[in-house]
Design a protein around this motif. Structure first.
Motif, PDB file in Angstrom:
ATOM      1  N   ASN A 132       0.830  -1.176   0.033  1.00 37.38           N
ATOM      2  CA  ASN A 132       0.111   0.253  -0.106  1.00 37.38           C
ATOM      3  C   ASN A 132       0.948   1.340  -0.175  1.00 37.38           C
ATOM      4  O   ASN A 132       1.749   1.585   0.941  1.00 37.38           O
ATOM      5  CB  ASN A 132      -1.082  -0.005   1.073  1.00 37.38           C
ATOM      6  N   ALA A 133       0.554   2.153  -0.921  1.00 37.66           N
ATOM      7  CA  ALA A 133       1.522   3.284  -1.119  1.00 37.66           C
ATOM      8  C   ALA A 133       0.844   4.430  -0.433  1.00 37.66           C
ATOM      9  O   ALA A 133      -0.045   4.827  -0.383  1.00 37.66           O
ATOM     10  CB  ALA A 133       1.685   3.800  -2.531  1.00 37.66           C
ATOM     11  N   ALA A 134       1.795   4.868   0.638  1.00 42.13           N
ATOM     12  CA  ALA A 134       1.274   6.308   1.399  1.00 42.13           C
ATOM     13  C   ALA A 134       1.611   7.448   0.701  1.00 42.13           C
ATOM     14  O   ALA A 134       2.554   7.470  -0.390  1.00 42.13           O
ATOM     15  CB  ALA A 134       1.884   6.060   2.856  1.00 42.13           C
ATOM     16  N   PRO A 135       1.159   8.610   0.942  1.00 48.20           N
ATOM     17  CA  PRO A 135       1.460  10.064   0.495  1.00 48.20           C
ATOM     18  C   PRO A 135       2.917  10.300   0.848  1.00 48.20           C
ATOM     19  O   PRO A 135       3.395   9.715   1.799  1.00 48.20           O
ATOM     20  CB  PRO A 135       0.693  10.999   1.256  1.00 48.20           C
ATOM     21  N   ARG A 136       3.636  10.740  -0.004  1.00 54.29           N
ATOM     22  CA  ARG A 136       4.881  11.086  -0.134  1.00 54.29           C
ATOM     23  C   ARG A 136       5.706  10.166  -0.186  1.00 54.29           C
ATOM     24  O   ARG A 136       7.235  10.291   0.267  1.00 54.29           O
ATOM     25  CB  ARG A 136       5.308  12.181   1.225  1.00 54.29           C
ATOM     26  N   LEU A 137       5.629   8.933  -0.373  1.00 53.34           N
ATOM     27  CA  LEU A 137       6.279   7.560  -0.565  1.00 53.34           C
ATOM     28  C   LEU A 137       6.423   6.871  -1.934  1.00 53.34           C
ATOM     29  O   LEU A 137       6.646   5.925  -2.339  1.00 53.34           O
ATOM     30  CB  LEU A 137       6.030   6.676   0.572  1.00 53.34           C
ATOM     31  N   SER A 138       6.061   7.996  -2.955  1.00 51.26           N
ATOM     32  CA  SER A 138       5.839   7.248  -4.087  1.00 51.26           C
ATOM     33  C   SER A 138       7.152   6.491  -4.729  1.00 51.26           C
ATOM     34  O   SER A 138       6.888   5.513  -5.301  1.00 51.26           O
ATOM     35  CB  SER A 138       5.354   8.172  -5.386  1.00 51.26           C
ATOM     36  N   SER A 139       8.180   7.074  -4.889  1.00 53.80           N
ATOM     37  CA  SER A 139       9.436   6.455  -5.374  1.00 53.80           C
ATOM     38  C   SER A 139       9.794   5.370  -4.716  1.00 53.80           C
ATOM     39  O   SER A 139      10.016   4.363  -5.133  1.00 53.80           O
ATOM     40  CB  SER A 139      10.562   7.300  -5.341  1.00 53.80           C
ATOM     41  N   TYR A 140       9.538   5.342  -3.241  1.00 55.20           N
ATOM     42  CA  TYR A 140      10.115   4.178  -2.356  1.00 55.20           C
ATOM     43  C   TYR A 140       8.888   3.069  -2.586  1.00 55.20           C
ATOM     44  O   TYR A 140       9.305   1.723  -2.801  1.00 55.20           O
ATOM     45  CB  TYR A 140      10.122   4.538  -0.902  1.00 55.20           C
ATOM     46  N   ALA A 141       7.868   3.339  -2.465  1.00 53.81           N
ATOM     47  CA  ALA A 141       6.789   2.527  -2.881  1.00 53.81           C
ATOM     48  C   ALA A 141       6.596   2.013  -3.852  1.00 53.81           C
ATOM     49  O   ALA A 141       6.444   0.475  -4.133  1.00 53.81           O
ATOM     50  CB  ALA A 141       5.305   3.031  -2.251  1.00 53.81           C
ATOM     51  N   ALA A 142       7.120   2.625  -5.166  1.00 59.87           N
ATOM     52  CA  ALA A 142       7.234   2.102  -6.508  1.00 59.87           C
ATOM     53  C   ALA A 142       8.029   0.942  -6.613  1.00 59.87           C
ATOM     54  O   ALA A 142       8.000  -0.030  -7.180  1.00 59.87           O
ATOM     55  CB  ALA A 142       7.363   3.257  -7.409  1.00 59.87           C
ATOM     56  N   SER A 143       9.207   1.403  -5.968  1.00 60.52           N
ATOM     57  CA  SER A 143      10.244   0.267  -5.995  1.00 60.52           C
ATOM     58  C   SER A 143       9.941  -0.776  -5.209  1.00 60.52           C
ATOM     59  O   SER A 143      10.368  -1.758  -5.562  1.00 60.52           O
ATOM     60  CB  SER A 143      11.598   1.116  -5.356  1.00 60.52           C
ATOM     61  N   LYS A 144       9.289  -0.782  -4.045  1.00 61.14           N
ATOM     62  CA  LYS A 144       8.966  -2.051  -3.567  1.00 61.14           C
ATOM     63  C   LYS A 144       7.817  -2.822  -4.339  1.00 61.14           C
ATOM     64  O   LYS A 144       7.707  -3.899  -4.002  1.00 61.14           O
ATOM     65  CB  LYS A 144       8.399  -1.426  -2.066  1.00 61.14           C
ATOM     66  N   HIS A 145       6.805  -1.877  -4.849  1.00 59.23           N
ATOM     67  CA  HIS A 145       5.863  -2.794  -5.641  1.00 59.23           C
ATOM     68  C   HIS A 145       6.617  -3.559  -6.840  1.00 59.23           C
ATOM     69  O   HIS A 145       6.249  -4.768  -7.226  1.00 59.23           O
ATOM     70  CB  HIS A 145       4.878  -1.828  -6.217  1.00 59.23           C
ATOM     71  N   ALA A 146       7.691  -3.000  -7.509  1.00 62.68           N
ATOM     72  CA  ALA A 146       8.580  -3.665  -8.535  1.00 62.68           C
ATOM     73  C   ALA A 146       9.160  -4.824  -7.680  1.00 62.68           C
ATOM     74  O   ALA A 146       9.399  -5.973  -8.516  1.00 62.68           O
ATOM     75  CB  ALA A 146       9.523  -2.643  -8.875  1.00 62.68           C
ATOM     76  N   LEU A 147       9.680  -4.717  -6.534  1.00 64.17           N
ATOM     77  CA  LEU A 147      10.374  -5.778  -5.892  1.00 64.17           C
ATOM     78  C   LEU A 147       9.490  -6.962  -5.761  1.00 64.17           C
ATOM     79  O   LEU A 147       9.988  -8.122  -6.028  1.00 64.17           O
ATOM     80  CB  LEU A 147      10.951  -5.396  -4.605  1.00 64.17           C
ATOM     81  N   LYS A 148       8.054  -6.619  -5.314  1.00 60.24           N
ATOM     82  CA  LYS A 148       7.240  -7.896  -5.488  1.00 60.24           C
ATOM     83  C   LYS A 148       6.988  -8.465  -6.719  1.00 60.24           C
ATOM     84  O   LYS A 148       7.080  -9.765  -6.758  1.00 60.24           O
ATOM     85  CB  LYS A 148       5.909  -7.394  -4.937  1.00 60.24           C
ATOM     86  N   ALA A 149       6.996  -7.641  -7.780  1.00 64.39           N
ATOM     87  CA  ALA A 149       6.961  -8.361  -9.140  1.00 64.39           C
ATOM     88  C   ALA A 149       8.171  -9.357  -9.328  1.00 64.39           C
ATOM     89  O   ALA A 149       7.826 -10.188  -9.822  1.00 64.39           O
ATOM     90  CB  ALA A 149       6.800  -7.361 -10.107  1.00 64.39           C
ATOM     91  N   LEU A 150       9.296  -8.535  -9.108  1.00 62.23           N
ATOM     92  CA  LEU A 150      10.563  -9.388  -9.344  1.00 62.23           C
ATOM     93  C   LEU A 150      10.571 -10.539  -8.622  1.00 62.23           C
ATOM     94  O   LEU A 150      10.663 -11.757  -9.070  1.00 62.23           O
ATOM     95  CB  LEU A 150      11.647  -8.522  -8.896  1.00 62.23           C
TER      96      LEU A 150
END
Length: 233
Positions: A132-150
Motif C-alpha cells: 500500500n503506497a502512502a502519501p509522499r512515498l511514491s518512489s520508495y513504494a514504487a520500488s517495493k511494488h516492483a520488488l514484489k513483481a520481481l
C-alpha cells in the motif's frame, strides 16, 4: 547444517544484526557493503564489496567474491526518500529504483547458478509500502511494488530448479531508515511501538530454515500497536 548466506547492506542496522545472528548460529556469512571499512565488526567469512547504485559493477564484485554455491541471499539493502510526486527529483527516482530493484535483480541473476547448485533461497526484504503506497512515498513504494513483481516472477521461474523465493513485508521496525522517514515527515517516533531489529532478524532466520516440505512465499508483519506516521502537533 551450516549454510552460506549472503546479506546485502550488512554494515549497519538490520543487515548487521542479521549477520551477527546467522554467524552466531554457525552459518557462513557473505557480507555485502559499499566499502570494506563498513564491515568492521561484522562477522563474515567473505565480503562482497559493491555499490548497488552501480549495478554494472556487480558482475566483477561477485566474481571477486568467488561464490560457487549459495544457500541463500537476503536482499536487505535499500534507500528511501520522502517527497510528494510533484516534488520528488529525477535523481531520487533513479537512485531508488536502481538500488532497490535493478541492483537486486542483477545480483540475483548473477547468483542464480550458485543458488540453483544449492537449491537455495532468495529472500527479498520488502515493506508495507510494497503493498500500500502512502502519501509522499511514491518512489520508495514504487520500488517495493516492483520488488514484489520481481520476486513473484522469480518464484514461478525457479520452482522447478528447487530455488525458494520469499517476500517479507515488515513495517515499523527500529532502524535508522524508520527514524529518518519519521524525521522527514516531521512525525513522532517511539521505539517501544516498533518491532526490534532482533525480532525482524530472527524472523528472517526462521524463514530461511523452513521444513523441507514448505516455503513461505509472502509474510506481512508489524508491531501490535504501531505509532501512526503523522506530523507532530
Amino acid at each position: 547444517m551450516s549454510k552460506t548466506i549472503l546479506v546485502t547492506g550488512a554494515g549497519r542496522g538490520l543487515g548487521r544484526t542479521l549477520a551477527q545472528r546467522l554467524a552466531g548460529g554457525g552459518d557462513a556469512v557473505v557480507a555485502h557493503a559499499r566499502t570494506a571499512a563498513a564491515l568492521d565488526g561484522v562477522p563474515h567469512e567473505r565480503a562482497l564489496i559493491a555499490d548497488l547504485s552501480d549495478p554494472a559493477s556487480l558482475a566483477g564484485a561477485v566474481a571477486a567474491a568467488g561464490i560457487d554455491r549459495l544457500d541463500a541471499v537476503v536482499h536487505n539493502a535499500g534507500v528511501l526518500n520522502v517527497a510528494a510526486v510533484g516534488e520528488e527529483t529525477l535523481e531520487w527516482w533513479q537512485r531508488t529504483l536502481t538500488v532497490n530493484v535493478i541492483a537486486a535483480a542483477e545480483l540475483t541473476r548473477l547468483l542464480l547458478p550458485a543458488l540453483r547448485e544449492a537449491r537455495g533461497h532468495v529472500l527479498f526484504l520488502n515493506s508495507g509500502a510494497g503493498l500500500n503506497a502512502a502519501p509522499r512515498l511514491s518512489s520508495y513504494a514504487a520500488s517495493k511494488h516492483a520488488l514484489k513483481a520481481l520476486a513473484d516472477s522469480l518464484r514461478a521461474e525457479e520452482q522447478a530448479n528447487g530455488v525458494r523465493v520469499t517476500s517479507f513485508y515488515p513495517s515499523h521496525f527500529d532502524t535508522d531508515m524508520q527514524r529518518g522517514l519519521r524525521d522527514q515527515y516531521g512525525a513522532e517516533y517511539d521505539p517501544e511501538r516498533a518491532m526490534s531489529t532482533e525480532t525482524v532478524a530472527k524472523t528472517i532466520v526462521d524463514l530461511l530454515n523452513p521444513p523441507a516440505d514448505m516455503v513461505v512465499n509472502d509474510l506481512r508483519a508489524e508491531p501490535p500497536n504501531p505509532l501512526p506516521i503523522k506530523p507532530r502537533n
